[in-house]
Design an enzyme around this catalytic site. Sequence first.
Site, mmCIF file in Angstrom:
data_model
loop_
_atom_site.group_PDB
_atom_site.id
_atom_site.type_symbol
_atom_site.label_atom_id
_atom_site.label_comp_id
_atom_site.label_asym_id
_atom_site.label_seq_id
_atom_site.Cartn_x
_atom_site.Cartn_y
_atom_site.Cartn_z
ATOM 1 N N LYS A 1 -0.856 -15.145 -38.518
ATOM 2 C CA LYS A 1 0.000 -13.955 -38.427
ATOM 3 C C LYS A 1 -0.275 -13.028 -39.606
ATOM 4 C CE LYS A 1 3.553 -16.368 -35.805
ATOM 5 N NZ LYS A 1 4.688 -17.276 -35.802
ATOM 6 N N GLN B 1 9.588 -19.356 -39.209
ATOM 7 C CA GLN B 1 8.736 -20.164 -38.331
ATOM 8 C C GLN B 1 9.485 -21.409 -37.867
ATOM 9 O OE1 GLN B 1 5.754 -19.173 -37.222
ATOM 10 N NE2 GLN B 1 5.372 -21.035 -36.056
ATOM 11 N N ASP C 1 11.366 -11.723 -33.904
ATOM 12 C CA ASP C 1 11.184 -12.632 -32.763
ATOM 13 C C ASP C 1 12.145 -12.313 -31.616
ATOM 14 O OD1 ASP C 1 9.193 -14.656 -33.110
ATOM 15 O OD2 ASP C 1 10.412 -15.584 -34.681
HETATM 16 N N1 GUN Z 1 7.053 -21.495 -33.320
HETATM 17 C C1 GUN Z 1 6.309 -21.490 -32.170
HETATM 18 N N2 GUN Z 1 6.359 -20.267 -31.600
HETATM 19 C C2 GUN Z 1 7.139 -19.501 -32.392
HETATM 20 C C3 GUN Z 1 7.556 -18.132 -32.321
HETATM 21 O O1 GUN Z 1 7.230 -17.370 -31.394
HETATM 22 N N3 GUN Z 1 8.354 -17.721 -33.338
HETATM 23 C C4 GUN Z 1 8.755 -18.535 -34.347
HETATM 24 N N4 GUN Z 1 9.545 -18.037 -35.279
HETATM 25 N N5 GUN Z 1 8.379 -19.792 -34.434
HETATM 26 C C5 GUN Z 1 7.583 -20.269 -33.465
#
Ligand code: GUN
Length: 278
Positions: free
Chosen positions: A49, A93, A116
Site C-alpha cells: 500500500k 490493518q 476502508d
Molecule cells: N485485511 C485484509 N483486507 C483488508 C482491508 O481491505 N482493509 C484492512 N484494513 N485490513 C484488511
Amino acid sequence: MATILDGKNLREKILSDLKNRIESFETKPTLVVILVGENPASKIYVNNKKKVAEKIGINSQIINYPENISEQELIKKINELNENKNVHAILVQLPLPDGISKSNVINAISPEKDVDGFTPYNIGKLFSGEKPKVYPCTPKGILLLLDEYNIELEGKHAVVVGRSGIVGRPMAQMLLDRNATVTICHSHTKNLEKIIKTADILISAVGKNIIKGEMLKPGCVVVDVGIFKDENGKTRGDVDFESSLKVASYISPVPGGVGPMTITSLMLNTVELFMNNS
Ligand code: GUN
C-alpha cells in the site's frame, strides 16, 4: 473461451490518471496505515500500500506497533490522527491481535478519515441505501472491474459466496444498489452447488478452492476474490481457473484480477477523502 478481467491493466490506467490529478494538487493527500504485530501477510499488504501510494504522489506513513500494545493506547493514537489536519486517511490493518477489540478500534476512526469505509457510520450509510463517505475497497474495485468490461448487473442474479464484513456483506449491498438480485451464501448454506448454478454473476470470497467449471452456469461472470498458497506453494483462488475458463463469459485471474483493484480503490478513496476535507 472466457474473457479475462484484467485487474493489473485497469490498475495502471486508473493510477496513472490519479497520479496526474495529484500532481496538480498544492498539498498532497496523506494516508496513515496502522499495523499491529508481525503478521507476515499483513506486513506485505501494508508495504505494498505504501509503495503504490508513494508512486502516485500520496504521502504515506506506516505506524507499526508491537503485538502487546493496549487497545487504549491504539485508540489514543487514532484520536490524535483524527485531530491532525495533515492526515486525510486512516487505515487499521486487519486482523488485529487477540485481546484487542476490532470494533472498538474501528469505531474510533473518524468517518471522514475512514478510508476502508468500515466505521459504523459508513457501513450504516451503505446498508441503509445512502451514500457513505467512501465504499469498502475490495467490492468497490470489483465493480470498477465489471464496469470496465461493460458487464450489465441490473436484473442479474448475483451470487456472493462468503459473508465477511470486508468483502461479502458490502459486496452484496453494493450489487443490490446496482439493481442485481443478490444471494449471499456461506459455510452453512444448503445446496450451495445448486445456487451457484443459477448465478449470472458469481463472486467468491472464501479462501478455499471450492468452485469448478462444471458447477457454473454457462456464460456466467466469475470474480475470484480468494487468494492463498496451495500445498505446492502456488498462488490460487477459490475458482479452478482452467475448467472455468471454458464455461464462463468473463473470469478474473488470481493473481492479477481483484487484488490490484483493491489497492487501486484504496488510492481512489484516499484522494476522495482528501478532496472532501481539505
Ligand atoms: N485485511 C485484509 N483486507 C483488508 C482491508 O481491505 N482493509 C484492512 N484494513 N485490513 C484488511
